[in-house]
Design a protein around this motif. Structure first.
Motif, PDB file in Angstrom:
ATOM      1  N   MET A   3      -7.337   4.730   4.285  1.00  0.00           N
ATOM      2  CA  MET A   3      -5.636   5.096   4.329  1.00  0.00           C
ATOM      3  C   MET A   3      -5.259   4.574   2.999  1.00  0.00           C
ATOM      4  O   MET A   3      -5.649   3.371   2.778  1.00  0.00           O
ATOM      5  CB  MET A   3      -5.274   4.470   5.506  1.00  0.00           C
ATOM      6  N   LYS A   4      -4.646   5.269   2.369  1.00  0.00           N
ATOM      7  CA  LYS A   4      -3.809   4.751   1.116  1.00  0.00           C
ATOM      8  C   LYS A   4      -2.385   4.872   1.149  1.00  0.00           C
ATOM      9  O   LYS A   4      -1.951   5.915   1.830  1.00  0.00           O
ATOM     10  CB  LYS A   4      -4.453   5.805  -0.029  1.00  0.00           C
ATOM     11  N   VAL A   5      -1.517   3.838   1.023  1.00  0.00           N
ATOM     12  CA  VAL A   5      -0.293   3.698   1.003  1.00  0.00           C
ATOM     13  C   VAL A   5       0.504   3.427  -0.314  1.00  0.00           C
ATOM     14  O   VAL A   5       0.157   2.489  -1.195  1.00  0.00           O
ATOM     15  CB  VAL A   5       0.311   2.859   2.222  1.00  0.00           C
ATOM     16  N   ASN A   6       1.450   4.290  -0.922  1.00  0.00           N
ATOM     17  CA  ASN A   6       2.089   4.123  -2.090  1.00  0.00           C
ATOM     18  C   ASN A   6       3.500   3.479  -1.852  1.00  0.00           C
ATOM     19  O   ASN A   6       4.117   4.421  -1.062  1.00  0.00           O
ATOM     20  CB  ASN A   6       1.823   5.197  -3.016  1.00  0.00           C
ATOM     21  N   ILE A   7       3.948   2.666  -2.314  1.00  0.00           N
ATOM     22  CA  ILE A   7       5.077   2.145  -2.416  1.00  0.00           C
ATOM     23  C   ILE A   7       5.939   2.285  -3.714  1.00  0.00           C
ATOM     24  O   ILE A   7       5.248   1.593  -4.581  1.00  0.00           O
ATOM     25  CB  ILE A   7       5.539   0.858  -1.553  1.00  0.00           C
TER      26      ILE A   7
END
Length: 85
Positions: free
Chosen positions: A1-5
């Protein structure tokens, strides 16, 4: 899983959020003193001597800064002049 903020803020807001000290006044004094010292420079050797004396952390700080400038001037993903053995 990859999350960008993504956070949109000014450098001042980021500094305050992370709890870093405000060094604007200290930086202004440093730049002013460096500028005054450089006004009397008449040759490259004298300039290097002043830079070594005024640089944060002395010679080591100057070397780190030079390395940073050289690295940032290379194209992204470009080859360096060093060879891997």
């Amino acid at each position: 899983m990859k999350v960008n903020i993504e956070i949109d803020c000014t450098p001042e807001e980021a500094r305050q959020f992370m709890g870093l000290p405000d060094v604007d006044k200290a930086n202004a004094v440093y730049v002013e003193q460096f500028t005054k010292a450089m006004k009397g420079v008449s040759n490259l050797d004298q300039l290097q001597d002043y830079a070594r004396q005024m640089a944060p952390m002395g010679q080591m700080g100057l070397k780190l800064f030079q390395d940073f400038v050289q690295a940032s001037s290379r194209p992204a993903g470009g080859k360096t002049d060093k060879t891997d053995d």
